[in-house]
Design a protein around this motif. Sequence first.
Motif, PDB file in Angstrom:
ATOM      1  N   ARG B 237       0.891  -1.057   0.064  1.00  0.00           N
ATOM      2  CA  ARG B 237       0.126  -0.040   0.081  1.00  0.00           C
ATOM      3  C   ARG B 237       0.557   1.358   0.029  1.00  0.00           C
ATOM      4  O   ARG B 237       2.062   1.019   0.180  1.00  0.00           O
ATOM      5  CB  ARG B 237      -0.900   0.089   1.075  1.00  0.00           C
ATOM      6  N   ILE B 238       0.211   2.343  -0.261  1.00  0.00           N
ATOM      7  CA  ILE B 238       1.034   3.500  -0.229  1.00  0.00           C
ATOM      8  C   ILE B 238       1.431   3.796   1.246  1.00  0.00           C
ATOM      9  O   ILE B 238       0.433   3.983   2.111  1.00  0.00           O
ATOM     10  CB  ILE B 238       0.242   4.797  -0.706  1.00  0.00           C
ATOM     11  N   PRO B 239       2.594   3.953   1.830  1.00  0.00           N
ATOM     12  CA  PRO B 239       2.924   4.006   3.183  1.00  0.00           C
ATOM     13  C   PRO B 239       2.769   5.515   3.800  1.00  0.00           C
ATOM     14  O   PRO B 239       3.834   5.913   4.039  1.00  0.00           O
ATOM     15  CB  PRO B 239       4.550   3.653   3.141  1.00  0.00           C
ATOM     16  N   VAL B 240       1.694   5.963   3.873  1.00  0.00           N
ATOM     17  CA  VAL B 240       1.365   7.241   4.319  1.00  0.00           C
ATOM     18  C   VAL B 240       2.275   7.896   5.442  1.00  0.00           C
ATOM     19  O   VAL B 240       2.848   8.759   5.534  1.00  0.00           O
ATOM     20  CB  VAL B 240       0.008   7.700   4.688  1.00  0.00           C
ATOM     21  N   PHE B 241       2.321   6.647   6.519  1.00  0.00           N
ATOM     22  CA  PHE B 241       3.085   7.150   7.668  1.00  0.00           C
ATOM     23  C   PHE B 241       4.463   7.305   7.501  1.00  0.00           C
ATOM     24  O   PHE B 241       5.234   8.117   8.262  1.00  0.00           O
ATOM     25  CB  PHE B 241       2.822   6.286   8.870  1.00  0.00           C
ATOM     26  N   LEU B 242       5.243   6.894   6.443  1.00  0.00           N
ATOM     27  CA  LEU B 242       6.351   6.799   6.056  1.00  0.00           C
ATOM     28  C   LEU B 242       6.696   8.361   5.448  1.00  0.00           C
ATOM     29  O   LEU B 242       7.703   8.838   5.914  1.00  0.00           O
ATOM     30  CB  LEU B 242       6.813   5.969   5.052  1.00  0.00           C
ATOM     31  N   LEU B 243       5.746   8.866   4.874  1.00  0.00           N
ATOM     32  CA  LEU B 243       6.009  10.019   4.009  1.00  0.00           C
ATOM     33  C   LEU B 243       6.587  11.241   4.888  1.00  0.00           C
ATOM     34  O   LEU B 243       7.760  11.799   4.587  1.00  0.00           O
ATOM     35  CB  LEU B 243       4.827  10.477   3.490  1.00  0.00           C
ATOM     36  N   PRO B 244       5.974  11.413   6.040  1.00  0.00           N
ATOM     37  CA  PRO B 244       6.701  12.829   7.140  1.00  0.00           C
ATOM     38  C   PRO B 244       7.984  12.316   7.376  1.00  0.00           C
ATOM     39  O   PRO B 244       8.895  13.098   7.583  1.00  0.00           O
ATOM     40  CB  PRO B 244       5.553  12.792   8.149  1.00  0.00           C
ATOM     41  N   GLU B 245       8.256  10.944   7.432  1.00  0.00           N
ATOM     42  CA  GLU B 245       9.585  10.712   8.303  1.00  0.00           C
ATOM     43  C   GLU B 245      10.519  10.892   6.977  1.00  0.00           C
ATOM     44  O   GLU B 245      11.750  11.194   7.176  1.00  0.00           O
ATOM     45  CB  GLU B 245       9.579   9.016   8.545  1.00  0.00           C
ATOM     46  N   LEU B 246      10.143  10.496   5.724  1.00  0.00           N
ATOM     47  CA  LEU B 246      11.154  10.799   4.665  1.00  0.00           C
ATOM     48  C   LEU B 246      11.380  12.336   4.478  1.00  0.00           C
ATOM     49  O   LEU B 246      12.684  12.703   4.295  1.00  0.00           O
ATOM     50  CB  LEU B 246      10.316  10.444   3.341  1.00  0.00           C
ATOM     51  N   ALA B 247      10.259  13.477   4.792  1.00  0.00           N
ATOM     52  CA  ALA B 247      10.645  14.570   4.448  1.00  0.00           C
ATOM     53  C   ALA B 247      11.596  15.072   5.755  1.00  0.00           C
ATOM     54  O   ALA B 247      12.361  15.878   5.560  1.00  0.00           O
ATOM     55  CB  ALA B 247       9.219  15.495   4.743  1.00  0.00           C
TER      56      ALA B 247
END
Lengths: 427, 270
Positions: B237-247
């Motif tokens: 799935r799209i790992p939405v909770f990962l996205l802020p961590e990447l930022a």
Amino acid sequence: MFAGVINNQPMQNTTYKVVLPFYTYAALSLFAACFLLLISTGSFTGHYFNPHILAITHMMALGWGTMIILGAGYQLIPVLIEKSLYSIKLANWSFFLAATGIPLLAYGFYNFDMGWPAKWGGRLVFISVSLFVINLAKSIQKSKNRNVHAWFMLAASVWLFVTALYGLVLVYNFTFPIYKRNHIELIPLHAHTGVIGWFLLLVIGVGSKLIPMFMISKYTNSKQLWLIFLLINTALVLFISLYIFKAANAIFFFPVVMLLTSLIVFAQYCYKSYKQRIRKQVDEQMKLSLLSLLMMLLPVAVIFFLIGLFVSGKEDMRIVLLYGFVIFFGWITAIIFGMTFKTLPFIVWNKVYGKIAGLGKTPGPKDLYSERLFAAMSVSYLAGFVIFIAGILTIEKVVLTIGSSLLLLSALLYCVNAGKLIFHKAF
Amino acid sequence: MVINRNTKIATLLKHHPDALVAIVSIDNKFAKLRNPLLRKLMAGRTSIAMASKIAGCSIEDFFVKLRPLGFILAGTAETEEINNKVMEQNEFIRNVKPESIIDLDVRPVLAGGTDPFHIIMDSVNNLKYGQVLRIINTFAPMPLVSVLGKKGFESYIDQVELQLVHAYFYKKQDAAVDIKVGVKDVANMWSDIADKYKGNLIELDVRNLEMPQPMHKILEALEQLPDGKALFVQHKRIPVFLLPELAERKFEYRLNEKAEGDVEIIIFRP
């Protein structure tokens, strides 16, 4: 050529179309409940069994707490069990039925009209809750993954079912007396199956998965969680038995001590998870959520005091009011405030940017709502909460009015911020 | 499954394995759906109504072919005339001077296997007031008509011959000047990033891991990511909770949702 994609049924996220109406409805319910709180401050100077307080409590418990948990639940079930939700249709029906039933029920209580509005309200809520239980049970049945979190959710939903059924019986009890006991004496059973069975089990079951996830902690300990599961369910069953068989007041300390033990174990679980976290910075939403977990101790302290009063043969209605207030406006509201902005931005991001995130750089989920509004909401909320408690204890209408105004303001800020999210567009 | 004129082709294909064969049997033009790239490109953006326009057949043809597969037509099919009328009412095409037409032939781009979307958007952004963009293609780019329509563009489709379509786009005076399509940098699409890091991708498959394991594995892999390399993740799935961590870790990412439950992510340092 694409058989692989078509035949292997993948786990799917629950569509935002199911989830967002629940969030929207919950936000509006909170606002309505806080508004009623402001215009009903007079009711908080007397007995808790009062039409306005009953209406406000049910708007908070059902319209606010339960609606948002149902919505978030439909979103979280696939995450917890690694399988798609059993039925989108049932989920939508559970929304429509509850959305119609809750205002009818609240209207019935507010005007103390236990005729068709309250009866239909109760029936619709009961059917809605049943659909949720069926959907959850079927989803879990489909999945091979039966972890402790799923059991928490299932047990919680069964308690919700019991609460709704018993609540409906109580509504009928007004017009066709079913029980010999005084109606007011029956309420604690309904209230505790709801608060402990439904809210507490669910919050711990889901929280124990989400808290480590949000803090990026590798900590898990299902033994501890099973212990909590047993303690809470046993405490609740014990409480119900003691209550039905009219045990002596002092014996009621037993279930409360069991409950307190379970909270201490959970606090330990959260602390260890916090210690082992990878993300060092804990954001404001997480802080409010963690604070809400500490706020769980408040009702426990109050109930200790209350049983103490009963044992010494005294009664103080202010303490009963306080007990309900710290549960619904304290713990439950604080955790929803925090968790809304840990879940909703991601649902909205997926809806708006999920499909176009391959095209280029997009804003992040955290950019979709206002941190400043969130901070203002938190301050106004905590101030309102403390001042209203002072109002209940001092029986001062002016203090109650100031407290409820601040709570209404925080509800308004919550609605604006949630609205920003829900109506966010890419262009 | 209930469908209507606005149902996307991708939805049909996903719902029934035989839908592709049925659609191709309507008109041979749809054979291009067999090409995975074109399918990915078009199917999600094209509705039944648009597709019938592309092939020059009627919407009814679709419903007739799809009915045996269990697709049911919802409500009444509004007459497809509406679309036709809108096209014919566009007067701009009669008044336009030949020198203000900017030509863009996307056939070679498509033949080369790339999505021409960003090239088209570049041309659209560079369009000066009064100019008309003429896209030359083998089929009518109906998705583009709807995307640009929302941005205040009028369009006109001219089926010159069987395999040759001229699509005209003209910006109305009151249209928004800035065309962003919701993304800051259209030129840095998935395909560009994938090309850039070709041979320098470190692969990671987290599809069989339980939450929150995928996040941990990805963050661990990123910590050890050598300079100049990018992480290629396969996720369910799209790992939405990962996205802020990447930022927070100053990484950028591009997503490619191949199908529901099958997502590819490239994570790289900008």
